[in-house]
Design an enzyme around this catalytic site. Structure first.
Site, PDB file in Angstrom:
ATOM      1  N   HIS A 155       0.826  -1.221   0.000  1.00 13.83           N
ATOM      2  CA  HIS A 155       0.000   0.000   0.000  1.00 13.83           C
ATOM      3  C   HIS A 155       0.856   1.266   0.000  1.00 13.83           C
ATOM      4  O   HIS A 155       0.421   2.303   0.494  1.00 13.83           O
ATOM      5  CB  HIS A 155      -0.951   0.044   1.210  1.00 13.83           C
ATOM      6  CG  HIS A 155      -1.680  -1.237   1.459  1.00 13.83           C
ATOM      7  ND1 HIS A 155      -2.929  -1.509   0.947  1.00 13.83           N
ATOM      8  CD2 HIS A 155      -1.310  -2.348   2.143  1.00 13.83           C
ATOM      9  CE1 HIS A 155      -3.311  -2.730   1.324  1.00 13.83           C
ATOM     10  NE2 HIS A 155      -2.342  -3.267   2.049  1.00 13.83           N
ATOM     11  N   SER A 276      15.041  21.588 -16.360  1.00  9.70           N
ATOM     12  CA  SER A 276      13.856  22.395 -16.621  1.00  9.70           C
ATOM     13  C   SER A 276      14.301  23.688 -17.276  1.00  9.70           C
ATOM     14  O   SER A 276      15.376  24.211 -16.978  1.00  9.70           O
ATOM     15  CB  SER A 276      13.147  22.678 -15.300  1.00  9.70           C
ATOM     16  OG  SER A 276      12.407  23.878 -15.398  1.00  9.70           O
ATOM     17  N   LYS A 282      16.230  21.906 -11.186  1.00  9.01           N
ATOM     18  CA  LYS A 282      15.534  20.654 -11.494  1.00  9.01           C
ATOM     19  C   LYS A 282      16.390  19.619 -12.217  1.00  9.01           C
ATOM     20  O   LYS A 282      17.209  19.939 -13.067  1.00  9.01           O
ATOM     21  CB  LYS A 282      14.296  20.948 -12.369  1.00  9.01           C
ATOM     22  CG  LYS A 282      13.156  21.604 -11.626  1.00  9.01           C
ATOM     23  CD  LYS A 282      12.519  20.696 -10.580  1.00  9.01           C
ATOM     24  CE  LYS A 282      11.776  19.569 -11.188  1.00  9.01           C
ATOM     25  NZ  LYS A 282      10.375  19.848 -11.426  1.00  9.01           N
ATOM     26  N   GLU A 289       9.693   8.482 -16.934  1.00 13.64           N
ATOM     27  CA  GLU A 289       8.343   9.003 -17.209  1.00 13.64           C
ATOM     28  C   GLU A 289       7.888   8.659 -18.619  1.00 13.64           C
ATOM     29  O   GLU A 289       6.733   8.296 -18.854  1.00 13.64           O
ATOM     30  CB  GLU A 289       8.318  10.522 -17.009  1.00 13.64           C
ATOM     31  CG  GLU A 289       8.439  10.924 -15.548  1.00 13.64           C
ATOM     32  CD  GLU A 289       8.606  12.426 -15.390  1.00 13.64           C
ATOM     33  OE1 GLU A 289       7.711  13.046 -14.830  1.00 13.64           O
ATOM     34  OE2 GLU A 289       9.624  12.973 -15.858  1.00 13.64           O
TER      35      GLU A 289
END
Ligand code: ARG
Length: 454
Positions: A155, A276, A282, A289
């Site tokens: 979980h 970024s 970043k 992804e």
């Protein structure tokens, strides 16, 4: 004029040529189309259906066409519709009437079924090699992290301590199943359809087993209608690809989490991350992804294929030409993801300290405290309740179980003794789980050694 132009009095509209043609995407099967035609020609010659000398000239000229295609000397045309008729047209332009004999006893319907199988069979070998490469990367990483303790989750809540090796070897198992699915797929797929003709076979005495043998098939299809209309093997292949993407996507999700500031379990290599355009600090896990994101288009292909097939009457229908872009895109996507994903894994830094700190929080050894009491004679349900109370106490007092004093332990049960501290150290928790399949270092090492010597 079209190869099939005899009964037509008008040529097709230019928009129709464009709409109908598949050469844009089926040209990639040129090699398989040529191999299939050569086997067919050889058989026609052997059976005396066409003169032996014609068969030989066809085979030789097809070899030359193949070489010319590979040298970039051949231009395919929309006018010739698909790869099958493009190659046949070129053949005829080179050897005239002899070339016109190649299509004896054959239809594009069985030809395309054959080409699809040959093409996917070749591609499946590359896919297999890529999966095996990825597995090697996982194995190396696991070997280096047999003692790297991290929290295991259920979980997405901390559950019990495991090792990083144990965790990533779960993915090794998934990719093993993908490989085994690929070989199951091959067994069912590898049956030769040529000889099915348009749908009802042919009157020529074709030697089908001979062609099957030449092309490396394990047998011949037993129903000509099914031979030309079966696309199960394409759907199944799309499923195998989809399952690979499910695995890559789950793995990606974990890497995205692990590389976040909140987890900090891994640091992606600069060569496998991006920045970024606005936020200077970043460093983003784009590779993971994208692998996660691309799973959608692969599942889409599977759905597209099933939907394309489900309402088709037997046998061949032009709808089936739509099988190719779907399966090719799915295949290209997976083949693009696997190596770059492997590179990302191989280069990422494992932050062992962060993993250990993670494993120390969240009461990951609570089960082991209960098991300690069980070993001292308390029934498991009672032990579970005792430890539950201890966890509540720790939460109230902001402590971890390991840091409780002996007196505190005794408050909860007289069965606790000094040996509790080693019994619930994370190392003990992991290494007592020697059960086959468990995280103990020696167990995982044996598993890894076994796979290495496979
Ligand atoms: N390009 C077609 C396909 O991909 C080849 C088969 C065409 N057969 C036909 N009878 N029109 O499915």
């Amino acid at each position: 004029m079209k190869l099939w132009g005899g009964r037509f009095s008008k040529s097709t509209d230019a928009a129709v040529d464009d709409f109908n043609s598949s050469i844009r995407f089926d040209s990639r099967m040129y090699k398989q189309d040529i191999k299939g035609s050569q086997a067919h020609a050889k058989m026609l010659g052997k059976q005396g259906i066409i003169p032996q000398a014609d068969a030989e000239l066809i085979i030789k000229t097809l070899d030359e066409i193949l070489a010319d295609i590979e040298d970039g000397k051949v231009e395919f045309t929309i006018d010739a519709e698909d790869i099958h008729m493009n190659i046949e047209t070129i053949l005829i332009s080179r050897i005239g009437d002899v070339g016109k004999r190649l299509h004896t006893g054959r239809s594009r319907n069985d030809q395309v079924a054959l080409d699809n199988k040959l093409y996917l069979r070749d591609e499946s070998e590359e896919l297999k090699a890529m999966l095996e490469d990825l597995q090697k990367t996982i194995l190396t990483l696991a070997e280096e992290n047999l003692n790297t303790i991290m929290p295991g989750y259920t979980h997405l809540q901390k559950a019990q301590p495991i090792t990083f090796a144990h965790h990533i070897m779960a993915y090794y198992e998934m990719f093993s199943r993908d490989l085994s699915r690929l070989s199951d797929w091959r067994t069912r797929m590898n049956i030769m359809p040529l000889g099915s003709g348009a749908l009802a076979g042919t009157t020529y005495p074709l030697d089908r087993p001979f062609v099957a043998e030449l092309l490396g098939f394990d047998g011949i299809t037993q129903n000509s209608i099914d031979g030309v209309s079966d696309r199960d093997f394409i759907c199944e292949f799309a499923f195998v690809l989809s399952m690979i993407m499910v695995h890559l996507s789950r793995f990606s999700e974990e890497i995205i989490l692990w590389s976040s500031n909140e987890f900090g379990f891994v640091t992606l290599d600069d060569a496998y991350s991006t920045g970024s355009s606005i936020m200077p600090q970043k460093k983003n896990p784009d590779i993971a992804e994208l692998a996660r994101g691309k799973s959608g288009r692969v599942f889409g292909s599977l759905m597209g294929l099933l939907t394309m097939l489900k309402g088709l009457p037997l046998a061949y229908n032009k709808d089936m030409q739509e099988d190719k872009e779907q399966i090719f895109d799915a295949l290209d996507t997976v083949k693009m993801c696997l190596p770059v994903f492997g590179g990302m894994l191989a280069t990422m830094k494992i932050n062992k300290d962060a993993m250990l700190i993670g494993a120390k929080g969240g009461f990951t050894n609570a089960t082991d405290v209960a098991d300690y009491l069980v070993k001292k004679g308390l029934p498991f349900r009672d032990a579970h309740a005792v430890v539950g109370r201890m966890v509540a106490y720790c939460l109230d007092t902001n402590k971890v179980i390991d840091a409780l004093s002996m007196d505190e332990f005794k408050e909860f049960s007289k069965l606790f003794d000094e040996d509790i501290y080693t019994a619930i150290s994370l190392e003990t928790c992991v290494n007592l789980r020697k059960i086959p399949g468990g995280p103990a270092t020696e167990t995982m090492k044996a598993v890894i050694d076994g796979y290495k010597n496979k």
